[in-house]
Write a protein that holds these residues in place. Structure first.
Motif, short mmCIF file in Angstrom:
data_model
loop_
_atom_site.label_atom_id
_atom_site.label_comp_id
_atom_site.label_asym_id
_atom_site.label_seq_id
_atom_site.Cartn_x
_atom_site.Cartn_y
_atom_site.Cartn_z
N ALA A 69 13.01 -51.18 19.20
CA ALA A 69 11.59 -50.84 19.08
C ALA A 69 11.25 -50.50 17.62
N ASP A 70 12.13 -49.77 16.94
CA ASP A 70 11.90 -49.43 15.54
C ASP A 70 11.88 -50.68 14.66
N MET A 71 12.75 -51.64 14.97
CA MET A 71 12.76 -52.90 14.21
C MET A 71 11.45 -53.66 14.40
N LEU A 72 10.91 -53.59 15.61
CA LEU A 72 9.62 -54.24 15.86
C LEU A 72 8.49 -53.55 15.10
N ALA A 77 4.68 -53.72 10.59
CA ALA A 77 4.19 -53.12 9.35
C ALA A 77 4.18 -54.15 8.22
N ILE A 78 5.22 -54.95 8.15
CA ILE A 78 5.30 -55.99 7.12
C ILE A 78 4.24 -57.05 7.35
N LEU A 79 4.12 -57.50 8.57
CA LEU A 79 3.20 -58.59 8.88
C LEU A 79 1.73 -58.18 8.80
N SER A 80 1.44 -56.93 9.01
CA SER A 80 0.04 -56.48 9.00
C SER A 80 -0.43 -56.06 7.61
N ASP A 81 0.45 -56.16 6.63
CA ASP A 81 0.11 -55.77 5.26
C ASP A 81 -0.36 -54.33 5.16
N CYS A 82 0.21 -53.45 5.97
CA CYS A 82 -0.16 -52.05 5.84
C CYS A 82 0.45 -51.50 4.54
N ASP A 83 -0.10 -50.42 4.05
CA ASP A 83 0.32 -49.84 2.78
C ASP A 83 1.38 -48.76 2.93
N MET A 84 1.37 -48.09 4.09
CA MET A 84 2.24 -46.93 4.29
C MET A 84 2.92 -47.02 5.65
N LEU A 85 4.20 -46.69 5.68
CA LEU A 85 4.95 -46.71 6.93
C LEU A 85 5.82 -45.47 7.01
N LEU A 86 5.62 -44.69 8.06
CA LEU A 86 6.43 -43.50 8.33
C LEU A 86 7.46 -43.88 9.37
N ILE A 87 8.74 -43.82 8.99
CA ILE A 87 9.82 -44.19 9.91
C ILE A 87 10.95 -43.17 9.82
N GLU A 109 2.45 -54.05 -1.41
CA GLU A 109 3.54 -53.09 -1.48
C GLU A 109 3.45 -52.14 -0.30
N LEU A 110 4.53 -52.00 0.39
CA LEU A 110 4.60 -51.14 1.57
C LEU A 110 5.43 -49.90 1.20
N GLU A 111 4.75 -48.76 1.15
CA GLU A 111 5.41 -47.51 0.82
C GLU A 111 6.10 -46.96 2.08
N ILE A 112 7.39 -46.69 1.96
CA ILE A 112 8.18 -46.21 3.10
C ILE A 112 8.34 -44.70 2.99
N TYR A 113 8.03 -44.02 4.09
CA TYR A 113 8.14 -42.55 4.16
C TYR A 113 9.08 -42.16 5.28
N LYS A 114 9.87 -41.13 5.01
CA LYS A 114 10.72 -40.56 6.05
C LYS A 114 10.39 -39.09 6.29
N ASP A 115 9.50 -38.56 5.47
CA ASP A 115 9.09 -37.17 5.58
C ASP A 115 7.63 -37.12 5.98
N PHE A 116 7.34 -36.48 7.11
CA PHE A 116 5.97 -36.44 7.62
C PHE A 116 5.02 -35.73 6.67
N GLU A 117 5.45 -34.63 6.10
CA GLU A 117 4.57 -33.86 5.21
C GLU A 117 4.17 -34.68 3.99
N GLU A 118 5.11 -35.37 3.40
CA GLU A 118 4.81 -36.22 2.24
C GLU A 118 3.87 -37.36 2.65
N PHE A 119 4.15 -37.96 3.78
CA PHE A 119 3.31 -39.03 4.30
C PHE A 119 1.88 -38.54 4.52
N HIS A 120 1.76 -37.40 5.17
CA HIS A 120 0.44 -36.83 5.47
C HIS A 120 -0.32 -36.49 4.19
N ARG A 121 0.36 -35.91 3.22
CA ARG A 121 -0.27 -35.55 1.95
C ARG A 121 -0.78 -36.81 1.24
#
Length: 135
Positions: A69-72, A77-87, A109-121
């Motif tokens: 599910a995470d791989m999907l 995220a890649i295909l939709s050209d989103c800018d930010m991804l929290l995983i 460019e897809l920014e990858i986040y692993k920290d919710f607080e940083e993503f939210h900010r």
């Protein structure tokens, strides 16, 4: 996936790509050539996510349903050209998304986040900037 991991270890990423994209292979003399730019983008991203994930598996690791599910999610995220991804941190630390996006011919460019607080900010900052630019 464990069988694919074994094949990856024995034959390498490029040969495994030939198997994954068999319908796109073209014979050139004694060899088969894959022209990646001819592959359907949806198929390419989805299969590349799986192939790169296989190459990153630990020897005793098994893939769980939530991993698929995470791989999907990464694929979408890649295909939709989103800018930010929290995983999850494990995906961000593996560099799975970057392994695929580095091979795509795109300026997005897809920014990858692993920290919710940083993503939210950062998300709030983007939202504020967009709001100000429309005023």
């Amino acid at each position: 996936m464990e069988q694919l991991r074994d094949l990856h270890e024995e034959w390498g990423h490029d040969n495994l790509k030939g198997l994954a994209f068999e319908e796109y292979l073209q014979q050139s003399g004694d060899q088969y050539v894959l022209h990646e730019h001819e592959v359907d983008i949806v198929s390419y991203v989805k299969k590349e996510i799986y192939l790169h994930r296989v190459s990153m598996m630990d020897p005793n690791e098994t893939v769980k349903e939530n991993d698929v599910a995470d791989m999907l999610v990464c694929t979408q995220a890649i295909l939709s050209d989103c800018d930010m991804l929290l995983i999850e941190a494990k995906w961000a630390n593996l560099g799975l998304v970057e392994a695929v996006t580095d091979k795509l011919d795109t300026d997005a460019e897809l920014e990858i986040y692993k920290d919710f607080e940083e993503f939210h900010r950062d998300l709030r900052g983007v939202s504020e900037n967009q709001r100000k630019s429309t005023e």
